[in-house]
Design an enzyme around this catalytic site. Structure first.
Site, PDB file in Angstrom:
ATOM      1  N   ALA A 123       0.771  -1.131   0.005  1.00  0.00           N
ATOM      2  CA  ALA A 123       0.088  -0.080   0.061  1.00  0.00           C
ATOM      3  C   ALA A 123       1.053   1.331  -0.129  1.00  0.00           C
ATOM      4  O   ALA A 123       1.475   1.405   0.958  1.00  0.00           O
ATOM      5  CB  ALA A 123      -1.013   0.183   1.417  1.00  0.00           C
ATOM      6  N   THR A 125      -0.611   3.848  -2.565  1.00  0.00           N
ATOM      7  CA  THR A 125      -1.475   4.968  -3.135  1.00  0.00           C
ATOM      8  C   THR A 125      -2.355   5.599  -2.040  1.00  0.00           C
ATOM      9  O   THR A 125      -2.739   4.925  -0.993  1.00  0.00           O
ATOM     10  CB  THR A 125      -2.138   4.282  -4.258  1.00  0.00           C
ATOM     11  OG1 THR A 125      -1.249   3.891  -5.051  1.00  0.00           O
ATOM     12  CG2 THR A 125      -3.128   5.489  -4.906  1.00  0.00           C
ATOM     13  N   ARG A 242       7.422  -4.705 -12.261  1.00  0.00           N
ATOM     14  CA  ARG A 242       6.591  -4.121 -13.267  1.00  0.00           C
ATOM     15  C   ARG A 242       6.703  -5.304 -14.410  1.00  0.00           C
ATOM     16  O   ARG A 242       5.552  -5.214 -15.138  1.00  0.00           O
ATOM     17  CB  ARG A 242       7.206  -2.857 -14.159  1.00  0.00           C
ATOM     18  CG  ARG A 242       6.779  -1.674 -13.277  1.00  0.00           C
ATOM     19  CD  ARG A 242       7.133  -0.222 -13.593  1.00  0.00           C
ATOM     20  NE  ARG A 242       6.531   0.509 -12.931  1.00  0.00           N
ATOM     21  CZ  ARG A 242       7.172   1.565 -12.117  1.00  0.00           C
ATOM     22  NH1 ARG A 242       8.658   1.788 -12.441  1.00  0.00           N
ATOM     23  NH2 ARG A 242       6.861   2.347 -11.088  1.00  0.00           N
ATOM     24  N   GLY A 339     -17.129 -10.038 -33.264  1.00  0.00           N
ATOM     25  CA  GLY A 339     -18.441  -9.125 -33.718  1.00  0.00           C
ATOM     26  C   GLY A 339     -19.347  -9.238 -32.579  1.00  0.00           C
ATOM     27  O   GLY A 339     -18.880  -9.053 -31.329  1.00  0.00           O
ATOM     28  N   GLU A 363       0.833   0.217 -11.195  1.00  0.00           N
ATOM     29  CA  GLU A 363       2.159   0.393 -10.838  1.00  0.00           C
ATOM     30  C   GLU A 363       2.846   1.227 -11.921  1.00  0.00           C
ATOM     31  O   GLU A 363       3.887   0.926 -12.514  1.00  0.00           O
ATOM     32  CB  GLU A 363       2.727  -1.073 -11.123  1.00  0.00           C
ATOM     33  CG  GLU A 363       2.566  -1.911  -9.964  1.00  0.00           C
ATOM     34  CD  GLU A 363       3.314  -3.406 -10.067  1.00  0.00           C
ATOM     35  OE1 GLU A 363       4.426  -3.256 -10.231  1.00  0.00           O
ATOM     36  OE2 GLU A 363       2.605  -4.000  -9.157  1.00  0.00           O
ATOM     37  N   THR A 365       1.232   4.658 -14.413  1.00  0.00           N
ATOM     38  CA  THR A 365       0.694   4.780 -15.465  1.00  0.00           C
ATOM     39  C   THR A 365       1.718   4.561 -16.666  1.00  0.00           C
ATOM     40  O   THR A 365       2.666   4.923 -16.599  1.00  0.00           O
ATOM     41  CB  THR A 365      -0.403   5.847 -15.602  1.00  0.00           C
ATOM     42  OG1 THR A 365       0.553   7.060 -15.767  1.00  0.00           O
ATOM     43  CG2 THR A 365      -1.144   6.334 -14.405  1.00  0.00           C
TER      44      THR A 365
HETATM   45  C1  LIG Z   1      -7.491  -1.798  -9.551  1.00  0.00           C
HETATM   46  C2  LIG Z   1      -6.447  -0.943  -9.022  1.00  0.00           C
HETATM   47  C3  LIG Z   1      -5.502  -1.650  -8.265  1.00  0.00           C
HETATM   48  C4  LIG Z   1      -4.558  -0.777  -7.597  1.00  0.00           C
HETATM   49  N1  LIG Z   1      -3.619  -1.364  -6.608  1.00  0.00           N
HETATM   50  C5  LIG Z   1      -2.953  -0.895  -5.938  1.00  0.00           C
HETATM   51  C6  LIG Z   1      -2.281  -1.491  -5.043  1.00  0.00           C
HETATM   52  O1  LIG Z   1      -2.253  -3.019  -4.853  1.00  0.00           O
HETATM   53  N2  LIG Z   1      -1.397  -0.773  -4.298  1.00  0.00           N
HETATM   54  C7  LIG Z   1      -1.114   0.655  -4.418  1.00  0.00           C
HETATM   55  O2  LIG Z   1      -0.358   1.325  -3.605  1.00  0.00           O
HETATM   56  N3  LIG Z   1      -1.734   1.124  -5.191  1.00  0.00           N
HETATM   57  C8  LIG Z   1      -2.630   0.384  -6.279  1.00  0.00           C
HETATM   58  N4  LIG Z   1      -3.367   1.131  -7.054  1.00  0.00           N
HETATM   59  C9  LIG Z   1      -3.088   2.437  -7.423  1.00  0.00           C
HETATM   60  C10 LIG Z   1      -2.494   2.817  -8.705  1.00  0.00           C
HETATM   61  O3  LIG Z   1      -1.219   2.378  -8.887  1.00  0.00           O
HETATM   62  C11 LIG Z   1      -2.817   4.475  -9.151  1.00  0.00           C
HETATM   63  O4  LIG Z   1      -4.129   4.285  -9.589  1.00  0.00           O
HETATM   64  C12 LIG Z   1      -1.668   4.679 -10.273  1.00  0.00           C
HETATM   65  O5  LIG Z   1      -0.504   4.974  -9.946  1.00  0.00           O
HETATM   66  C13 LIG Z   1      -2.388   6.006 -10.980  1.00  0.00           C
HETATM   67  O6  LIG Z   1      -2.698   7.088  -9.827  1.00  0.00           O
HETATM   68  P1  LIG Z   1      -4.106   7.636  -9.993  1.00  0.00           P
HETATM   69  O7  LIG Z   1      -5.360   6.800 -10.112  1.00  0.00           O
HETATM   70  O8  LIG Z   1      -4.200   8.655  -8.689  1.00  0.00           O
HETATM   71  O9  LIG Z   1      -3.940   8.389 -11.464  1.00  0.00           O
HETATM   72  P2  LIG Z   1      -3.373  10.066 -11.306  1.00  0.00           P
HETATM   73  O10 LIG Z   1      -2.180  10.324 -10.795  1.00  0.00           O
HETATM   74  O11 LIG Z   1      -4.272  11.068 -10.722  1.00  0.00           O
HETATM   75  O12 LIG Z   1      -3.243  10.237 -13.020  1.00  0.00           O
HETATM   76  C14 LIG Z   1      -4.516  10.516 -13.837  1.00  0.00           C
HETATM   77  C15 LIG Z   1      -3.884  10.858 -15.163  1.00  0.00           C
HETATM   78  O13 LIG Z   1      -2.867  11.727 -15.422  1.00  0.00           O
HETATM   79  C16 LIG Z   1      -1.846  11.501 -15.920  1.00  0.00           C
HETATM   80  N5  LIG Z   1      -0.574  12.074 -15.293  1.00  0.00           N
HETATM   81  C17 LIG Z   1      -0.531  12.322 -13.923  1.00  0.00           C
HETATM   82  N6  LIG Z   1       0.933  12.763 -13.673  1.00  0.00           N
HETATM   83  C18 LIG Z   1       1.176  12.970 -14.801  1.00  0.00           C
HETATM   84  C19 LIG Z   1       2.759  13.413 -15.357  1.00  0.00           C
HETATM   85  N7  LIG Z   1       3.509  13.674 -14.414  1.00  0.00           N
HETATM   86  N8  LIG Z   1       2.897  13.268 -16.739  1.00  0.00           N
HETATM   87  C20 LIG Z   1       1.937  12.745 -17.651  1.00  0.00           C
HETATM   88  N9  LIG Z   1       0.718  12.218 -17.214  1.00  0.00           N
HETATM   89  C21 LIG Z   1       0.384  12.332 -15.799  1.00  0.00           C
HETATM   90  C22 LIG Z   1      -1.888   9.903 -15.628  1.00  0.00           C
HETATM   91  O14 LIG Z   1      -0.915   8.952 -16.411  1.00  0.00           O
HETATM   92  C23 LIG Z   1      -3.172   9.490 -15.734  1.00  0.00           C
HETATM   93  O15 LIG Z   1      -3.604   9.130 -17.324  1.00  0.00           O
HETATM   94  C24 LIG Z   1      -4.419   0.514  -7.861  1.00  0.00           C
HETATM   95  C25 LIG Z   1      -5.276   0.965  -8.755  1.00  0.00           C
HETATM   96  C26 LIG Z   1      -6.227   0.424  -9.412  1.00  0.00           C
HETATM   97  C27 LIG Z   1      -7.286   1.190 -10.231  1.00  0.00           C
END
Ligand SMILES: Cc1cc2nc3c(=O)[nH]c(=O)nc-3n(C[C@H](O)[C@H](O)[C@H](O)COP(=O)(O)OP(=O)(O)OC[C@H]3O[C@@H](n4cnc5c(N)ncnc54)[C@H](O)[C@@H]3O)c2cc1C
Length: 385
Positions: A123, A125, A242, A339, A363, A365
């Protein structure tokens, strides 16, 4: 293609495929529909020694590395990505412990994880810390004999189901990310509860929950490694994990490719199977090329991790970005080949397309990882100047 896997690696892959086909395939649609955590499958995976794969031998594991883990994850995701994610996150949940933990910590937790008796989670996030993981707010205040945690973690895979959590928290909140530390928190620790279970687009049988810490005391011995190094530990961990997300993406793409080929052979239109149509052949051939290229990159990245090489950020990020983009494209094409049938929920490619999406998000985006790759390119250019 020949990837020159060892006999042991082939056995592990074959065993994972058997569990996937015999135990997961018959229930995957039901699991997706009910969104129930696949406890029975976790038991099957434990019985097949799959949780031992990524744990060192001295802690009752099989001593496999990143490649062995990827082979299992690929095979599970070929049938069901939700199961693959629920399995793979155990490795994520104990990598920090394996890398930086004390002998005592390892002896306490790893044998149970290897036996599949207790699941793990990781954890970092939080509502304010997604891509900007350095912006965590959860605190772990030092008190007599331990730490008191306060804060909320969001979107945690295996949340509520796992019993062992590696939690990133600020042991020194004046230093931001440099004050972050990894702390083990066990389920049922007073002050540790779970928030809502998320309703997701895909990997629906996996559990994704909030973790809530309110004056949660954990003993001093639960700190992993040195205080203040948590963020660096986490970044190193992701470099190693990753390719595993790449393997999840690869598996779902492989599953979709196979389903599309089967369908195209059976579906008769204009008096012939649609696989006889050049346009369909073209799409299928492109899907196959993409899947094989993803496999080559994921296996290469996993082998790089296992080699102990120091500079792995770039290759590891490439494998995850490439394989996840392939998964999204191949699963979408699979729906197209199938289809209207492909669009229906009782046909597997619809689930695969939904399941593929998350691999581009978690892990790191794919945007963030492309940034990381570009940074490495600039560093390399600067070194040659
Ligand atoms: C189903 C699921 C399981 C998960 N499991 C875990 C887990 O086990 N442990 C854990 O710790 N986390 C977990 N996460 C969290 C996950 O790693 C994050 O959702 C991810 O890192 C993106 O963060 P965010 O959702 O806040 O998106 P944001 O950071 O808000 O990003 C939103 C958009 O903005 C873009 N963006 C943001 N900053 C930049 C930048 N500097 N340059 C270019 N583009 C940018 C992103 O690419 C994205 O398209 C999980 C998420 C999901 C949905």
């Amino acid at each position: 293609m020949e990837y020159f896997l060892s006999e042991e690696q082939k056995t592990i892959k074959g065993l994972a495929r058997r569990v996937a086909e015999e135990r997961i395939l018959p229930v995957r649609a039901e699991l997706d529909e009910s969104e129930e955590f696949p406890w029975a499958i976790m038991k099957d995976l434990a019985d097949a020694d799959m949780f031992r794969v990524f744990v060192p031998e001295e802690y009752e594991g099989l001593g496999g590395g990143c490649l062995e883990l990827c082979l299992v994850v690929e095979e599970l995701a070929r049938v069901c990505s939700a199961v693959a994610a629920s399995y793979a996150v155990n490795a994520l949940g104990c990598f920090t412990l394996m890398e930086y933990g004390t002998e005592e910590q390892k002896r306490k937790y790893l044998p149970d994880i290897a036996a599949g008796k207790r699941l793990a989670a990781f954890a970092i996030t939080e509502p304010t810390a997604g891509s900007d993981a350095s912006n965590i707010k959860t605190t772990a205040e030092k008190v007599e004999g331990g730490y008191v945690l306060n804060g909320t973690k969001q979107f945690i895979t295996n949340g509520g189901e796992a019993e062992i959590y590696t939690v990133m928290a600020l042991t020194d909140k004046t230093r931001g990310a440099r004050g972050a530390s990894a702390i083990l928190v066990e389920k049922d620790t007073p002050g540790f509860t779970f928030g809502k279970k998320e309703k997701k687009m895909g990997i629906r049988a996996s559990a994704t929950r909030e973790l809530i810490f309110r004056n949660c005391f954990v003993p001093e011995e639960n700190l992993i490694g040195k205080p203040g190094l948590g963020f660096i530990q986490a970044m190193r961990l992701f470099d190693k994990s990753r390719p595993g997300i790449g393997a999840q993406a690869l598996g779902v793409a492989q599953g979709a490719l196979e389903a599309a080929v089967d369908y195209a052979q059976q579906r008769i239109q204009f008096g012939q199977p649609i696989i006889s149509l050049p346009v369909v052949q073209d799409i299928l051939a492109e899907m196959a090329i993409q899947v094989e290229a993803a496999r080559a990159l994921v296996y290469a990245a996993a082998r790089m991790v296992d080699s102990g090489a120091k500079k792995i950020t770039e290759g590891s990020a490439m494998s995850k970005v490439f394989a996840s983009d392939v998964a999204m494209k191949v699963t979408t094409d699979a729906v197209q080949i199938c289809g209207g049938t492909g669009y229906m929920r009782d046909f597997p490619v619809e689930k695969m397309m939904r399941d593929a999406k998350i691999t581009q998000i978690y892990e790191g985006t794919n945007q963030i990882l492309r940034n990381a790759i570009a940074i490495e390119l600039r560093k390399r250019k600067a070194r040659t100047e």
